[in-house]
Design a protein around this motif. Sequence first.
Motif, PDB file in Angstrom:
ATOM      1  N   GLN A 114      53.769  87.250  94.668  1.00  9.54           N
ATOM      2  CA  GLN A 114      52.557  86.684  94.075  1.00  9.54           C
ATOM      3  C   GLN A 114      52.894  85.854  92.835  1.00  9.54           C
ATOM      4  N   VAL A 115      53.848  86.334  92.029  1.00  2.02           N
ATOM      5  CA  VAL A 115      54.278  85.571  90.856  1.00  2.02           C
ATOM      6  C   VAL A 115      54.885  84.243  91.283  1.00  2.02           C
ATOM      7  N   VAL A 116      55.754  84.284  92.292  1.00  2.87           N
ATOM      8  CA  VAL A 116      56.395  83.057  92.775  1.00  2.87           C
ATOM      9  C   VAL A 116      55.350  82.050  93.242  1.00  2.87           C
ATOM     10  N   ARG A 117      54.294  82.517  93.842  1.00  2.00           N
ATOM     11  CA  ARG A 117      53.226  81.642  94.323  1.00  2.00           C
ATOM     12  C   ARG A 117      52.606  80.831  93.179  1.00  2.00           C
ATOM     13  N   LEU A 118      52.605  81.387  91.964  1.00  2.00           N
ATOM     14  CA  LEU A 118      52.000  80.712  90.817  1.00  2.00           C
ATOM     15  C   LEU A 118      52.885  79.635  90.222  1.00  2.00           C
ATOM     16  N   LEU A 119      54.178  79.642  90.559  1.00  2.00           N
ATOM     17  CA  LEU A 119      55.122  78.734  89.916  1.00  2.00           C
ATOM     18  C   LEU A 119      55.083  77.344  90.533  1.00  2.00           C
ATOM     19  N   ARG A 120      55.194  76.344  89.675  1.00  2.00           N
ATOM     20  CA  ARG A 120      55.428  74.989  90.135  1.00  2.00           C
ATOM     21  C   ARG A 120      56.840  74.900  90.728  1.00  2.00           C
ATOM     22  N   PRO A 121      57.155  73.819  91.482  1.00  2.00           N
ATOM     23  CA  PRO A 121      58.446  73.776  92.192  1.00  2.00           C
ATOM     24  C   PRO A 121      59.670  74.062  91.332  1.00  2.00           C
ATOM     25  N   ASP A 122      59.685  73.587  90.090  1.00  3.93           N
ATOM     26  CA  ASP A 122      60.826  73.826  89.208  1.00  3.93           C
ATOM     27  C   ASP A 122      60.517  74.902  88.160  1.00  3.93           C
ATOM     28  N   GLY A 123      59.545  75.754  88.458  1.00  6.86           N
ATOM     29  CA  GLY A 123      59.132  76.780  87.501  1.00  6.86           C
ATOM     30  C   GLY A 123      60.114  77.928  87.384  1.00  6.86           C
ATOM     31  N   ARG A 124      59.890  78.757  86.348  1.00  6.86           N
ATOM     32  CA  ARG A 124      60.761  79.897  86.060  1.00  6.86           C
ATOM     33  C   ARG A 124      59.943  81.186  85.976  1.00  6.86           C
ATOM     34  N   TYR A 125      60.538  82.235  86.494  1.00  5.10           N
ATOM     35  CA  TYR A 125      60.015  83.594  86.320  1.00  5.10           C
ATOM     36  C   TYR A 125      60.978  84.326  85.407  1.00  5.10           C
ATOM     37  N   ILE A 126      60.476  84.826  84.276  1.00  4.69           N
ATOM     38  CA  ILE A 126      61.312  85.553  83.313  1.00  4.69           C
ATOM     39  C   ILE A 126      60.747  86.962  83.194  1.00  4.69           C
ATOM     40  N   LEU A 127      61.594  87.937  83.410  1.00  7.37           N
ATOM     41  CA  LEU A 127      61.147  89.331  83.456  1.00  7.37           C
ATOM     42  C   LEU A 127      61.959  90.165  82.484  1.00  7.37           C
ATOM     43  N   ASN A 128      61.269  90.885  81.601  1.00  6.91           N
ATOM     44  CA  ASN A 128      61.936  91.815  80.691  1.00  6.91           C
ATOM     45  C   ASN A 128      61.650  93.248  81.131  1.00  6.91           C
ATOM     46  N   ILE A 129      62.734  94.011  81.339  1.00  9.82           N
ATOM     47  CA  ILE A 129      62.608  95.419  81.686  1.00  9.82           C
ATOM     48  C   ILE A 129      63.565  96.205  80.802  1.00  9.82           C
ATOM     49  N   ALA A 130      63.508  97.514  80.881  1.00  9.70           N
ATOM     50  CA  ALA A 130      64.453  98.372  80.158  1.00  9.70           C
ATOM     51  C   ALA A 130      64.918  99.459  81.110  1.00  9.70           C
ATOM     52  N   ASP A 131      66.170  99.869  80.943  1.00  6.82           N
ATOM     53  CA  ASP A 131      66.737 100.839  81.884  1.00  6.82           C
ATOM     54  C   ASP A 131      67.778 101.689  81.186  1.00  6.82           C
ATOM     55  N   SER A 132      68.062 102.837  81.814  1.00 13.03           N
ATOM     56  CA  SER A 132      69.087 103.773  81.348  1.00 13.03           C
ATOM     57  C   SER A 132      70.222 103.833  82.370  1.00 13.03           C
ATOM     58  N   PRO A 133      71.426 104.239  81.944  1.00 10.80           N
ATOM     59  CA  PRO A 133      72.503 104.458  82.909  1.00 10.80           C
ATOM     60  C   PRO A 133      72.046 105.423  83.991  1.00 10.80           C
ATOM     61  N   PRO A 134      72.376 105.167  85.275  1.00 14.32           N
ATOM     62  CA  PRO A 134      73.301 104.162  85.806  1.00 14.32           C
ATOM     63  C   PRO A 134      72.655 102.841  86.187  1.00 14.32           C
ATOM     64  N   LEU A 135      71.534 102.478  85.574  1.00 14.58           N
ATOM     65  CA  LEU A 135      70.870 101.192  85.752  1.00 14.58           C
ATOM     66  C   LEU A 135      70.337 100.997  87.174  1.00 14.58           C
ATOM     67  N   ARG A 136      69.910 102.051  87.807  1.00 13.58           N
ATOM     68  CA  ARG A 136      69.362 101.940  89.159  1.00 13.58           C
ATOM     69  C   ARG A 136      68.116 101.066  89.173  1.00 13.58           C
ATOM     70  N   PHE A 137      67.240 101.252  88.195  1.00  9.38           N
ATOM     71  CA  PHE A 137      66.017 100.464  88.135  1.00  9.38           C
ATOM     72  C   PHE A 137      66.351  98.979  87.976  1.00  9.38           C
ATOM     73  N   GLY A 138      67.304  98.662  87.101  1.00  7.20           N
ATOM     74  CA  GLY A 138      67.683  97.275  86.890  1.00  7.20           C
ATOM     75  C   GLY A 138      68.294  96.642  88.120  1.00  7.20           C
ATOM     76  N   ARG A 139      69.136  97.383  88.827  1.00  6.81           N
ATOM     77  CA  ARG A 139      69.746  96.857  90.055  1.00  6.81           C
ATOM     78  C   ARG A 139      68.676  96.569  91.106  1.00  6.81           C
ATOM     79  N   ASN A 140      67.710  97.474  91.211  1.00  5.39           N
ATOM     80  CA  ASN A 140      66.623  97.254  92.163  1.00  5.39           C
ATOM     81  C   ASN A 140      65.778  96.049  91.764  1.00  5.39           C
ATOM     82  N   ALA A 141      65.558  95.884  90.459  1.00  2.00           N
ATOM     83  CA  ALA A 141      64.765  94.744  89.993  1.00  2.00           C
ATOM     84  C   ALA A 141      65.451  93.427  90.332  1.00  2.00           C
TER      85      ALA A 141
END
Length: 288
Positions: A168-195
């Motif tokens: 849905q986010v990608v749908r909002l972007l213009r052709p050369d648009g950017r999606y920037i996502l800030n998350i936080a994670d703990s070791p072993p960074l499973r959440f970050g790898r999935n993101a």
Amino acid sequence: MGREKRDGTVRRIVRGGGVAEVVPDRDRENAFLLLVDGTQQSHVDLADPSALEFEYMRRIAAVLDLTAPPGEPLRVLHLGGGALSLPRYLAATRPGSTQRVVEIDGALVELIRETLPLPKDAKIRVRIGDAREVVTGTPDASYDVVIGDVFDEARTPAHLTSVEFAAQVVRLLRPDGRYILNIADSPPLRFGRNAVATVRSVLPEVCLIADATVLRGRRYGNLVIAAGRTPLPLPDLRRRMAGDWFPSRVEAGPELDRFADGGRVVTDADAEPSPPPPELLRPERPPL
């Protein structure tokens, strides 16, 4: 109105019964911290909105700076508001930018409006609501940049982590648009790898920006993902991040392959919130 203490701090009860406080920065005139339940959420310098104190915000700002020629206005959707530090930054560095901010906590929005008013000429509109609901109801190709920086009790909500939401986010972007996502994670960074795996499944060009010790899985910290349909300015971004007060790494290509190894694409059916921060942790901030 918020309740003001003798030291200038203004408090207000916000969503979920938490306490938000706008606290003067004792070492910098016209600068303030936003704390929610004692955790630093944002820093605002009213005299110089281009001064960003938190590391992850400077990483996001670096991507924004390299998204278009200097000073060129952008259309930006901010998911998550805080003290509106990044919208203020863009209004100062790219005058005329059209910005929309989605923040679910109405009491927090009122506190910020009361204590840290936006510049009168800034084209910033704040909407109180759920980020996913707003994204779903927004027309295609509406924005140059979508920034995801949503935390609920220091965790990214599960319904904002899935591939369905990312699409849905990608749908909002213009052709050369950017999606920037800030998350936080703990070791072993499973959440970050999935993101990373999830964002890579909907956009072909992706990089990850983070402190080296976080990437090595040695501590909890922020991970900034930048993505788009067109190539990212990796050499310039790496130079910017190497010269930051607290240098960070930019991983893409084979490096990102190695980081994301074992990560999976998250769906609505199995989405989970990000892990909670270690007890007593505060977000990254350089000494004042």
